[in-house]
Scaffold this motif. Structure first.
Motif, mmCIF file in Angstrom:
data_model
loop_
_atom_site.group_PDB
_atom_site.id
_atom_site.type_symbol
_atom_site.label_atom_id
_atom_site.label_comp_id
_atom_site.label_asym_id
_atom_site.label_seq_id
_atom_site.Cartn_x
_atom_site.Cartn_y
_atom_site.Cartn_z
ATOM 1 N N SER A 88 0.849 -1.198 0.000
ATOM 2 C CA SER A 88 0.000 0.000 0.000
ATOM 3 C C SER A 88 0.879 1.241 0.000
ATOM 4 O O SER A 88 2.089 1.147 0.220
ATOM 5 C CB SER A 88 -0.833 0.051 1.277
ATOM 6 N N THR A 145 -1.922 8.635 1.031
ATOM 7 C CA THR A 145 -3.068 8.756 0.116
ATOM 8 C C THR A 145 -3.968 9.912 0.555
ATOM 9 O O THR A 145 -4.375 10.746 -0.269
ATOM 10 C CB THR A 145 -3.864 7.436 0.068
ATOM 11 N N GLY A 193 -8.617 1.389 0.294
ATOM 12 C CA GLY A 193 -8.361 0.068 0.883
ATOM 13 C C GLY A 193 -8.141 -1.021 -0.148
ATOM 14 O O GLY A 193 -8.016 -2.203 0.186
#
Ligand code: ASP
Ligand code: MG
Length: 319
Positions: free
Chosen positions: A40, A46, A150
């Motif tokens: 991630s 993000t 996610g």
């Protein structure tokens, strides 16, 4: 065995954590496994990118927002590959599109359609650790797309299924799946194994532990997921198809603050919810109504009362 290991943003938030995550990959390799990592974006990067864009406009072009957000995972993938090389393993980073992940022609919450991981197979055959940027793919017309917040979990499940991995491990900052979010509910208990159906109910109803689409895909592919902490040696939780005898009647409870709901998951949820309402165990002024599904029940609650109702349901059912 072939193992896909996914590392969430908190497991990669700084170089110490990145080194620890790389160590988890190397340990699996040392035990004789083939390892592929999915990463991630680090920490809150993000969110930071989204906030930056909001300073320009509340309505950015979706194509450009995807092009920007995808960089967070690409940065993690390259850093992880560099770290693995530094620790003595041969590794190679891949963006989602280099990894052969094709999505529908959409932006922001594009569904994965196809995984053609030819380059990943070649890398594995050459003894490399492929490190894939999660949360992203390529549309049929060739643009960068992202899979929704996610979404790196979904990348991991899709690749585990496409590469016929023996294990799909998702490393995060919690010990596993609990009967309720342990940060909100003190008495929450760790669940060693949860059925796909119950996890899907919880993921769709606001639980942040796994991306709902990853659970749907895992169920469709029959791909079990093991959720583990990157920071403790806890055995974690497994999400898989449970036989009726193994499957608890009630699995967990979660809340969705935007939808103003509290959802109870498990095959006994409808009967249990009805009994709860009758018994007066829930604050009557907070609960507006209750709807039963096949394996779930959700309470519509007064805005702002989600946490209080979540705690009351958990206390009555699980404590
Ligand atoms: N970086 C993305 C997010 O924050 C995707 C992910 O972490 O899975 O939502
Ligand atoms: Mg996540």
């Amino acid at each position: 065995m072939r193992i896909v290991q996914k590392f969430g943003g908190s497991s990669l938030a700084d170089l110490t954590r990145l080194r620890r995550a790389a160590g988890i990959c190397l340990e699996a390799r040392r035990r004789g496994n083939e390892v592929l990592a999915v990463v991630s974006a680090a920490g809150d990067s993000t969110d930071e990118m989204i906030n930056l864009v909001r300073e320009i406009t509340p309505r950015p072009p979706a194509r450009e927002l995807d092009a920007l957000l995808a960089t967070g995972e690409q940065r993690s993938a390259a850093l992880m590959a560099i770290m693995l090389e530094q620790l003595g393993a041969a590794a190679r980073s891949f963006s989602g599109w280099q990894a052969g992940l094709i999505t529908e022609e959409a932006h922001g919450e594009a569904r994965l359609l196809l995984a053609v991981p030819r380059r990943l197979c070649e890398a594995l055959a050459a003894g490399l650790i492929p490190v894939v940027a999660g949360f992203q793919g390529r549309t049929p017309s060739g643009d960068i797309s992202t899979l929704g917040r996610g979404g790196s979990d979904t990348t991991a499940v899709a690749l585990a299924a496409a590469l016929e991995a023996g294990r799909c491990e998702i490393y995060t900052d919690v010990d596993g799946i609990y009967t309720a979010d342990p940060r909100l509910v003190e008495g929450a208990r760790l669940i060693p194994a949860i059925d796909f159906r119950d996890m899907l109910t919880l993921a769709r109803a606001g639980s942040q532990v796994l991306h709902a689409e990853s659970v749907r895909l895992a169920q469709a592919e029959g791909q079990p997921i093991r959720l583990l902490s990157a920071f403790t040696a806890s055995p974690g939780s497994e999400v898989r198809a449970l036989a009726d005898a193994e499957r608890p009647a009630l699995a967990g409870v979660t809340r969705d603050e935007a939808a103003h709901t509290v959802t109870l998951a498990g095959r006994a949820a409808p009967a249990c919810a009805a009994a709860l309402l009758e018994s007066g165990a829930l604050p009557p002024e907070s609960v507006l109504d209750c709807t039963a599904g096949e394996d779930s029940a959700w309470f519509r609650v007064k805005p702002g009362e989600e946490l209080a109702v979540l705690r009351a349901v958990h206390r009555a059912v699980f404590e």
